[in-house]
Design a protein around this motif. Structure first.
Motif, short mmCIF file in Angstrom:
data_model
loop_
_atom_site.label_atom_id
_atom_site.label_comp_id
_atom_site.label_asym_id
_atom_site.label_seq_id
_atom_site.Cartn_x
_atom_site.Cartn_y
_atom_site.Cartn_z
N VAL A 1 -1.71 -26.28 -11.03
CA VAL A 1 -1.95 -24.87 -11.35
C VAL A 1 -3.44 -24.58 -11.34
O VAL A 1 -3.91 -23.61 -10.72
N ILE A 45 9.66 -16.30 -5.90
CA ILE A 45 9.66 -15.76 -7.26
C ILE A 45 9.95 -14.26 -7.20
O ILE A 45 9.27 -13.53 -6.47
N GLY A 59 9.81 -10.51 -7.50
CA GLY A 59 8.67 -9.64 -7.80
C GLY A 59 7.33 -10.23 -7.39
O GLY A 59 6.30 -9.77 -7.83
N TRP A 66 5.53 -9.87 -4.90
CA TRP A 66 4.60 -8.91 -4.31
C TRP A 66 3.77 -8.21 -5.37
O TRP A 66 2.68 -7.71 -5.11
N GLY A 67 4.31 -8.16 -6.63
CA GLY A 67 3.54 -7.53 -7.70
C GLY A 67 2.67 -8.53 -8.45
O GLY A 67 1.76 -8.16 -9.19
N ILE A 68 2.99 -9.82 -8.28
CA ILE A 68 2.27 -10.86 -9.03
C ILE A 68 1.09 -11.38 -8.23
O ILE A 68 0.11 -11.88 -8.78
N GLY A 69 1.20 -11.31 -6.90
CA GLY A 69 0.10 -11.75 -6.05
C GLY A 69 0.00 -13.26 -5.97
O GLY A 69 1.00 -13.97 -6.15
N PRO A 70 -1.21 -13.76 -5.72
CA PRO A 70 -1.40 -15.20 -5.52
C PRO A 70 -1.00 -16.04 -6.74
O PRO A 70 -0.76 -17.23 -6.62
N PHE A 71 -0.90 -15.40 -7.92
CA PHE A 71 -0.51 -16.15 -9.13
C PHE A 71 0.86 -16.81 -8.94
O PHE A 71 1.08 -17.93 -9.42
N LYS A 128 0.32 -19.99 -7.23
CA LYS A 128 -0.26 -21.01 -8.11
C LYS A 128 0.81 -21.61 -9.01
O LYS A 128 0.84 -22.82 -9.26
N GLU A 129 1.73 -20.75 -9.50
CA GLU A 129 2.86 -21.24 -10.31
C GLU A 129 3.71 -22.21 -9.48
O GLU A 129 4.16 -23.25 -9.97
N ASN A 157 5.63 -12.79 -16.37
CA ASN A 157 5.48 -12.51 -14.93
C ASN A 157 5.80 -11.06 -14.63
O ASN A 157 5.13 -10.39 -13.84
N TYR A 171 3.16 -8.88 -15.89
CA TYR A 171 1.95 -9.07 -15.10
C TYR A 171 1.91 -8.11 -13.91
O TYR A 171 0.85 -7.67 -13.47
N MET A 172 3.13 -7.76 -13.39
CA MET A 172 3.19 -6.78 -12.30
C MET A 172 2.61 -5.46 -12.77
O MET A 172 1.91 -4.77 -12.02
N ARG A 202 -1.20 -5.70 -13.11
CA ARG A 202 -1.91 -5.66 -11.83
C ARG A 202 -1.66 -4.37 -11.04
O ARG A 202 -2.24 -4.19 -9.97
N GLU A 210 -3.55 -16.73 -18.42
CA GLU A 210 -2.49 -16.85 -17.41
C GLU A 210 -2.10 -18.30 -17.18
O GLU A 210 -0.96 -18.61 -16.92
N PHE A 211 -3.11 -19.19 -17.26
CA PHE A 211 -2.82 -20.59 -16.93
C PHE A 211 -2.39 -21.39 -18.15
O PHE A 211 -1.40 -22.11 -18.10
N LEU A 236 1.18 -21.14 -19.23
CA LEU A 236 2.21 -21.84 -18.45
C LEU A 236 2.41 -23.28 -18.96
O LEU A 236 3.45 -23.87 -18.76
N PHE A 237 1.36 -23.83 -19.59
CA PHE A 237 1.39 -25.25 -19.96
C PHE A 237 2.53 -25.65 -20.93
O PHE A 237 3.05 -26.76 -20.82
#
Lengths: 123, 182
Positions: free
Chosen positions: A25, A50, A52, A54-59, A62-63, B94, B97-98, B101, B126-127, B130-131
């Motif tokens: 990550v 995942i 949605g 398109w709304g979360i983007g590159p995150f 990374k997940e 998540n 988060y939409m 953003r 954000e990171f 997740l942990f």
């Protein structure tokens, strides 16, 4: 009857896979910081499973990298180490040091100081 | 001499009242007129419940692990329930988060007004948030395979401690960020 006692290699494998997931990550995020234009298409593509994304983007990408490295690394290490006796104390010590490293590396002032701040912010 | 009440009862009452009042925090989203109020409510509720259950799990782990005490299965149930809630908090996070953003959403507001709130607080949150999932799943797996083993039990306790730490980082930074929302 009692099944065969599990070996401590399974513990080392779980800790190793866990560290790989956390590192996946954070390092994919560092990649997106160093090379936003190059990493974005790849991370967007990885994240499309995942809902949605398109709304979360590159995150989302990374997940996905973290999830794949965690589960893939754990599975590989599990079959590699499950029959071995691995001393748990050094494995745990190594994991805690690695965890601290990841937690600090993920702290934005640290990696921005190393890799540069986004435009418009203090150097 | 018999006291008016048992100290334990007072502690349990305190925990229940605190938990109830804590759960009222996300309900403030019911007053929200924004487009993403439902996501805010769901993420707030799941995150708050996750932190409360995570604290409970940590306490039970203190009592049970590494001391060879009976009752590891109760801890394991709590741990898997915590993991399930962590997963729900991540999924609802998540979803929220939409909204964060979205065009003209909190992210663009923060970047325009107080960019460090996004570039430091949110980027870390954000990171780290997740942990807890892999930490809790690894702890649950080890507990299942090895039971209440003295030395390995302490590794499970360590993983639960780190899980709790990451949950707290997520909650504190999250609550800190919503105080900055326009």
């Amino acid at each position: 009857m009692e099944k065969r006692q599990p070996q401590s290699g399974e513990v080392a494998a779980a800790l190793g896979g866990l560290w790989l997931g956390l590192a996946g990550v954070v390092f994919s995020h560092l990649w997106s910081t160093v090379d936003p234009a190059g990493s974005k298409p790849a991370l967007l593509k990885l994240g499309i499973w995942i809902p949605g994304w398109w709304g979360i983007g590159p995150f989302a990408g990374k997940e996905t990298v973290g999830l794949a490295m965690w589960l893939g690394g754990w599975l590989a290490l599990h079959f590699l180490l499950r029959r071995r006796e691995v001393p748990v104390r050094p494995a745990a010590t190594l994991f805690v040091i690695g965890f601290g490293f990841i937690l600090i590396l993920a702290w934005p002032p640290v990696y921005h100081a190393l890799l540069g701040w986004p435009p418009g912010l203090p150097e | 001499m018999k006291g008016l009440f048992r100290t334990r009862d007072l502690a349990v009452t305190q925990a229940c009242v605190t938990a109830f009042l804590f759960l009222l925090i996300p309900l403030v989203h019911l007053l929200d007129k924004g487009f993403y109020w439902l996501q805010g409510l769901l993420h707030g509720l799941s995150a708050t419940m996750t932190v409360m259950l995570g604290c409970w799990t940590f306490h039970v782990a203190f009592m049970k692990l590494g001391r060879g005490k009976e009752g590891g299965s109760g801890l394991e149930r709590l741990l898997w329930l915590t993991n399930l809630l962590v997963l729900l908090a991540i999924i609802s996070g998540n979803w929220l988060y939409m909204g964060y953003r979205s065009p003209d959403g909190p992210q663009s507001w923060l970047l325009a007004h107080t960019p460090l709130a996004h570039n430091i607080v949110m980027e870390w949150k954000e990171f780290v948030s997740l942990f807890p999932l892999p930490l809790g799943v690894a702890a649950g797996f080890i507990l299942r395979r090895f039971g209440n083993n003295k030395e390995i039990g302490q590794i499970v306790l360590l993983l639960i401690a780190l899980l709790w730490l990451c949950l707290m980082v997520g909650l504190v930074t999250g609550i800190g960020l919503i105080t900055l929302h326009p």
